[in-house]
Design a protein around this motif. Structure first.
Motif, PDB file in Angstrom:
ATOM      1  N   GLY A  40       0.810  -1.214   0.000  1.00 30.14           N
ATOM      2  CA  GLY A  40       0.000   0.000   0.000  1.00 30.14           C
ATOM      3  C   GLY A  40       0.837   1.255   0.000  1.00 30.14           C
ATOM      4  O   GLY A  40       0.482   2.253  -0.622  1.00 30.14           O
ATOM      5  N   ARG A  41       1.959   1.211   0.670  1.00 23.80           N
ATOM      6  CA  ARG A  41       2.837   2.384   0.696  1.00 23.80           C
ATOM      7  C   ARG A  41       3.397   2.672  -0.685  1.00 23.80           C
ATOM      8  O   ARG A  41       3.459   3.819  -1.114  1.00 23.80           O
ATOM      9  N   PHE A  42       3.794   1.636  -1.413  1.00 15.64           N
ATOM     10  CA  PHE A  42       4.351   1.850  -2.740  1.00 15.64           C
ATOM     11  C   PHE A  42       3.271   2.019  -3.800  1.00 15.64           C
ATOM     12  O   PHE A  42       3.578   2.340  -4.946  1.00 15.64           O
ATOM     13  N   ALA A  43       2.005   1.829  -3.440  1.00 16.74           N
ATOM     14  CA  ALA A  43       0.903   2.122  -4.352  1.00 16.74           C
ATOM     15  C   ALA A  43       0.605   3.618  -4.373  1.00 16.74           C
ATOM     16  O   ALA A  43       0.003   4.121  -5.314  1.00 16.74           O
ATOM     17  N   TRP A  44       1.022   4.349  -3.321  1.00 13.64           N
ATOM     18  CA  TRP A  44       0.875   5.809  -3.303  1.00 13.64           C
ATOM     19  C   TRP A  44       1.838   6.406  -4.311  1.00 13.64           C
ATOM     20  O   TRP A  44       2.956   5.908  -4.485  1.00 13.64           O
ATOM     21  N   PRO A  45       1.474   7.499  -4.952  1.00 13.61           N
ATOM     22  CA  PRO A  45       2.458   8.209  -5.783  1.00 13.61           C
ATOM     23  C   PRO A  45       3.595   8.733  -4.904  1.00 13.61           C
ATOM     24  O   PRO A  45       3.391   9.053  -3.737  1.00 13.61           O
ATOM     25  N   ARG A  46       4.772   8.810  -5.464  1.00 14.85           N
ATOM     26  CA  ARG A  46       5.952   9.192  -4.678  1.00 14.85           C
ATOM     27  C   ARG A  46       5.790  10.565  -4.017  1.00 14.85           C
ATOM     28  O   ARG A  46       6.187  10.756  -2.864  1.00 14.85           O
ATOM     29  N   HIS A  47       5.172  11.504  -4.689  1.00 13.33           N
ATOM     30  CA  HIS A  47       5.055  12.847  -4.131  1.00 13.33           C
ATOM     31  C   HIS A  47       4.005  12.936  -3.028  1.00 13.33           C
ATOM     32  O   HIS A  47       3.946  13.922  -2.312  1.00 13.33           O
ATOM     33  N   ASP A  48       3.169  11.904  -2.848  1.00 15.32           N
ATOM     34  CA  ASP A  48       2.154  11.901  -1.792  1.00 15.32           C
ATOM     35  C   ASP A  48       2.554  11.086  -0.565  1.00 15.32           C
ATOM     36  O   ASP A  48       1.837  11.085   0.429  1.00 15.32           O
ATOM     37  N   ARG A  49       3.665  10.369  -0.632  1.00 16.16           N
ATOM     38  CA  ARG A  49       4.067   9.522   0.496  1.00 16.16           C
ATOM     39  C   ARG A  49       4.529  10.364   1.675  1.00 16.16           C
ATOM     40  O   ARG A  49       5.250  11.334   1.530  1.00 16.16           O
ATOM     41  N   VAL A  50       4.105   9.951   2.835  1.00 16.03           N
ATOM     42  CA  VAL A  50       4.498  10.611   4.086  1.00 16.03           C
ATOM     43  C   VAL A  50       5.661   9.810   4.669  1.00 16.03           C
ATOM     44  O   VAL A  50       5.657   8.586   4.613  1.00 16.03           O
ATOM     45  N   PRO A  51       6.668  10.470   5.241  1.00 15.38           N
ATOM     46  CA  PRO A  51       7.757   9.715   5.879  1.00 15.38           C
ATOM     47  C   PRO A  51       7.208   8.779   6.963  1.00 15.38           C
ATOM     48  O   PRO A  51       6.212   9.082   7.627  1.00 15.38           O
ATOM     49  N   LEU A  52       7.867   7.637   7.133  1.00 11.18           N
ATOM     50  CA  LEU A  52       7.383   6.623   8.073  1.00 11.18           C
ATOM     51  C   LEU A  52       7.256   7.153   9.498  1.00 11.18           C
ATOM     52  O   LEU A  52       6.378   6.718  10.247  1.00 11.18           O
TER      53      LEU A  52
ATOM     54  N   TRP B 272      -4.199   3.014   8.587  1.00 12.23           N
ATOM     55  CA  TRP B 272      -5.358   2.281   8.074  1.00 12.23           C
ATOM     56  C   TRP B 272      -5.594   2.571   6.595  1.00 12.23           C
ATOM     57  O   TRP B 272      -5.980   1.681   5.836  1.00 12.23           O
ATOM     58  N   THR B 273      -5.353   3.809   6.174  1.00  6.86           N
ATOM     59  CA  THR B 273      -5.517   4.149   4.764  1.00  6.86           C
ATOM     60  C   THR B 273      -4.505   3.391   3.907  1.00  6.86           C
ATOM     61  O   THR B 273      -4.838   2.882   2.837  1.00  6.86           O
ATOM     62  N   THR B 274      -3.285   3.293   4.387  1.00  2.44           N
ATOM     63  CA  THR B 274      -2.245   2.581   3.644  1.00  2.44           C
ATOM     64  C   THR B 274      -2.533   1.089   3.609  1.00  2.44           C
ATOM     65  O   THR B 274      -2.346   0.435   2.569  1.00  2.44           O
TER      66      THR B 274
END
Length: 71
Positions: A21-33, A42-44
């Motif tokens: 799920g984390r890598f399904a997000w676009p790179r510019h929308d990912r939040v640091p862990l 839950w969204t991820t």
């Protein structure tokens, strides 16, 4: 002992689903862990679950876009 094994298996599966799920997000929308809160967790997980489900075979009768049927 059986519950411990189930817990470890569930944790491993949830970790895999989380990273899919984390890598399904676009790179510019990912939040640091370090900034992931319970809502993003839950969204991820949900996004990972849907991404893994979309990899499976398409059921019969749903091969094209919605509303189009083969003639």
């Amino acid at each position: 002992m059986d519950l411990l094994i189930l817990f470890i298996m569930g944790t491993c599966f949830a970790t895999v689903v989380f990273f899919v799920g984390r890598f399904a997000w676009p790179r510019h929308d990912r939040v640091p862990l370090m900034e992931v809160d319970h809502v993003l967790l839950w969204t991820t997980l949900r996004r990972g679950w849907h991404a893994m489900g979309s990899l499976g075979p398409t059921p019969p009768g749903r091969s094209g876009p919605s509303g189009s049927h083969p003639a």
